[in-house]
Design a protein around this motif. Structure first.
Motif, PDB file in Angstrom:
ATOM      1  N   ALA A 144      52.829  37.177  34.849  1.00  0.00           N
ATOM      2  CA  ALA A 144      52.388  38.252  35.751  1.00  0.00           C
ATOM      3  C   ALA A 144      51.056  38.846  35.312  1.00  0.00           C
ATOM      4  N   ARG A 145      50.733  38.661  34.041  1.00  0.00           N
ATOM      5  CA  ARG A 145      49.454  39.164  33.538  1.00  0.00           C
ATOM      6  C   ARG A 145      48.933  38.190  32.483  1.00  0.00           C
ATOM      7  N   VAL A 146      48.256  37.157  32.949  1.00  0.00           N
ATOM      8  CA  VAL A 146      47.675  36.167  32.033  1.00  0.00           C
ATOM      9  C   VAL A 146      46.396  36.788  31.462  1.00  0.00           C
TER      10      VAL A 146
ATOM     11  N   GLY B  90      45.356  32.453  35.769  1.00  0.00           N
ATOM     12  CA  GLY B  90      46.023  33.723  36.089  1.00  0.00           C
ATOM     13  C   GLY B  90      46.459  33.746  37.547  1.00  0.00           C
ATOM     14  N   ASN B  91      45.562  33.337  38.446  1.00  0.00           N
ATOM     15  CA  ASN B  91      45.902  33.296  39.876  1.00  0.00           C
ATOM     16  C   ASN B  91      47.045  32.308  40.125  1.00  0.00           C
TER      17      ASN B  91
ATOM     18  N   HIS C  41      41.721  30.580  38.874  1.00  0.00           N
ATOM     19  CA  HIS C  41      42.005  30.338  37.456  1.00  0.00           C
ATOM     20  C   HIS C  41      43.509  30.351  37.181  1.00  0.00           C
TER      21      HIS C  41
ATOM     22  N   ASP D 190      48.752  43.136  38.534  1.00  0.00           N
ATOM     23  CA  ASP D 190      47.634  44.019  38.913  1.00  0.00           C
ATOM     24  C   ASP D 190      47.678  44.477  40.370  1.00  0.00           C
ATOM     25  N   GLN D 191      48.501  43.814  41.195  1.00  0.00           N
ATOM     26  CA  GLN D 191      48.555  44.191  42.613  1.00  0.00           C
ATOM     27  C   GLN D 191      49.710  45.139  42.938  1.00  0.00           C
TER      28      GLN D 191
ATOM     29  N   GLY E 269      50.609  38.982  41.096  1.00  0.00           N
ATOM     30  CA  GLY E 269      50.552  39.335  39.685  1.00  0.00           C
ATOM     31  C   GLY E 269      50.675  40.855  39.537  1.00  0.00           C
TER      32      GLY E 269
ATOM     33  N   LYS F 182      42.666  41.204  30.912  1.00  0.00           N
ATOM     34  CA  LYS F 182      43.207  40.269  31.913  1.00  0.00           C
ATOM     35  C   LYS F 182      42.254  39.095  32.146  1.00  0.00           C
TER      36      LYS F 182
ATOM     37  N   HIS G  35      38.456  40.423  52.217  1.00  0.00           N
ATOM     38  CA  HIS G  35      38.426  41.125  50.928  1.00  0.00           C
ATOM     39  C   HIS G  35      37.257  40.653  50.051  1.00  0.00           C
TER      40      HIS G  35
ATOM     41  N   LYS H 282      38.302  36.484  37.438  1.00  0.00           N
ATOM     42  CA  LYS H 282      37.203  35.702  38.026  1.00  0.00           C
ATOM     43  C   LYS H 282      35.864  36.345  37.731  1.00  0.00           C
TER      44      LYS H 282
ATOM     45  N   ASP I 271      47.371  43.366  55.941  1.00  0.00           N
ATOM     46  CA  ASP I 271      47.773  41.947  55.795  1.00  0.00           C
ATOM     47  C   ASP I 271      49.291  41.822  55.704  1.00  0.00           C
ATOM     48  N   ILE I 272      49.862  42.693  54.887  1.00  0.00           N
ATOM     49  CA  ILE I 272      51.306  42.603  54.607  1.00  0.00           C
ATOM     50  C   ILE I 272      52.121  43.059  55.822  1.00  0.00           C
TER      51      ILE I 272
ATOM     52  N   GLY J  47      48.214  36.442  49.417  1.00  0.00           N
ATOM     53  CA  GLY J  47      46.874  35.891  49.599  1.00  0.00           C
ATOM     54  C   GLY J  47      46.053  35.983  48.328  1.00  0.00           C
ATOM     55  N   VAL J  48      44.971  35.218  48.306  1.00  0.00           N
ATOM     56  CA  VAL J  48      44.023  35.227  47.180  1.00  0.00           C
ATOM     57  C   VAL J  48      42.625  35.326  47.788  1.00  0.00           C
TER      58      VAL J  48
END
Ligand code: TYM
Length: 336
Positions: free
Chosen positions: A188-190, A19-20, A17, A149-150, A147, A199, A45, A202, A135-136, A9-10
């Motif tokens: 994975a890390r834009v 990165g996402n 952007h 960061d998660q 990415g 990073k 979230h 947003k 969620d998962i 999810g986002v």
């Protein structure tokens, strides 16, 4: 053979952007045929930091439309909105009661976001990884494409699975399934366009630091023209002293579809003046079809509503079953 399950999810906060897209959504699209997929817009979230109630619903629909525009295919994937399924909040509460506080206090993203907010940090921001775990786990997800960061949040989810299974399940009958992160090496890390050590995000106050999926072509060209570079001629990957160079070449690789070796060969003698228009052209060409499809989808709200209704109906079946399983294991009575 049943397919493995994917969930991701986002958050509908700010603009989506590159990165996402490159860190997450593009990878969802690329692997969706192999799996049974659940993709949600995680609007619960979105209120873990101060938000605008006037735009939340529109931002949520915009993001759902962007998922479809990026290529989420309903033959393989179920698309829904997190807050439309109350089991997400309910499982988060049950998980809260078995999550040690110090597990949450050490989350890197919490520490970063909290340090920016001073006194205004909400309990929700601290608790955000528990909601993400819910969620998962509600979908018995095997894989979670995200990415870099998660990653820590998925590790926490795994720790919660161990805790619940050990305390309330048996070896033969575990209650919850262990998810694995699915993180691609490239993308994975834009990084930010204005600082190759930060990073792309947003929440960066500078619009020049990121390319949004809905930026018009002239805006994309302008951002790339002005982005930070270095004074060295000849471009290269993997030089730690040239973070901007590595980031921009990686963007070019991902957006043009070329291999690393091809990009390396093409750019090893180039200067920035020659490279930047190439990158701008490939970014514009990659985003143009997404933008066109997005506008089509947004012009037919009934269609989007029906996709989200059907998605909710399908996702709810799994969410209810698994929530019931956890409640039973914790000793709750069944509703009469
Ligand atoms: P969010 O909304 O911050 O970001 C969405 C996805 O984009 C990835 N991402 C990046 N990838 C590469 N480079 C970047 N600069 C970059 N910035 C963001 C993120 O890793 C993420 O995959 N907690 C999550 C949303 C969430 C979730 C979930 C994800 C809620 N529940 C369950 C997976 C499964 C978040 O805030 O992502």
């Amino acid at each position: 053979m049943t397919k493995k399950r994917v969930l991701s999810g986002v958050q509908p906060t700010g603009n989506l952007h590159l990165g996402n897209y490159l860190g997450a959504i593009r990878n969802w699209v690329e692997v969706q045929q192999e799996y049974e997929n659940y993709f949600c817009v995680v609007d619960l979230h979105a209120i873990t930091v101060p938000h605008n109630p006037k735009t939340l619903a529109d931002d949520t629909y915009t993001l759902a439309a962007l998922y479809l525009a990026c290529g989420i295919d309903l033959n393989y994937s179920t698309l829904f909105i997190q807050s439309h399924i109350s089991a997400h909040s309910e499982l988060a509460w049950l998980l809260n009661c078995i999550t040690p506080l110090n597990w949450l206090e050490r989350m890197i993203q919490f520490k970063e976001k909290a340090s920016k907010q001073g006194e205004n940090v909400s309990v929700g921001l601290l608790d955000y990884p528990v909601l993400m775990a819910a969620d998962i786990l509600l979908y018995d997800a095997d894989l979670v494409p995200v990415g870099e960061d998660q990653k820590q949040h998925i590790e926490l989810t795994r720790d919660l699975v161990t805790r619940i299974n050990d305390q309330y399940g048996t070896k033969k009958e575990p209650i919850l399934k262990y998810p694995e992160p699915l993180i691609r090496k490239e993308g994975a890390r834009v990084m930010s366009l204005t600082d190759g050590t930060k990073k792309m995000s947003k929440s960066d106050p500078s619009e020049m630091s990121r390319i949004n999926l809905l930026d018009p072509p002239d805006e994309i060209a302008k951002k790339i023209k002005r982005c930070k570079t270095d004074p060295i001629k000849g471009l290269e990957f993997d030089n730690p002293d040239r973070p901007e160079c590595h980031n921009l070449l990686t963007l070019y690789l991902l957006l043009s579809g070329k291999t690393k070796a091809e990009v390396q060969q093409e750019t090893c003698e180039m200067g920035w003046g020659q490279f930047k228009p190439l990158l701008a052209d490939s970014a514009i060409a990659a985003l143009e079809p997404i933008q066109a499809k997005y506008h089509d989808i947004m012009s037919d709200r009934d269609y989007l509503d029906s996709v989200l209704r059907e998605g909710r109906e399908k996702a709810e079946v799994s969410a209810h079953e698994i929530l019931g399983r956890v409640k039973k294991a914790l000793g709750y009575s069944t509703p009469l």
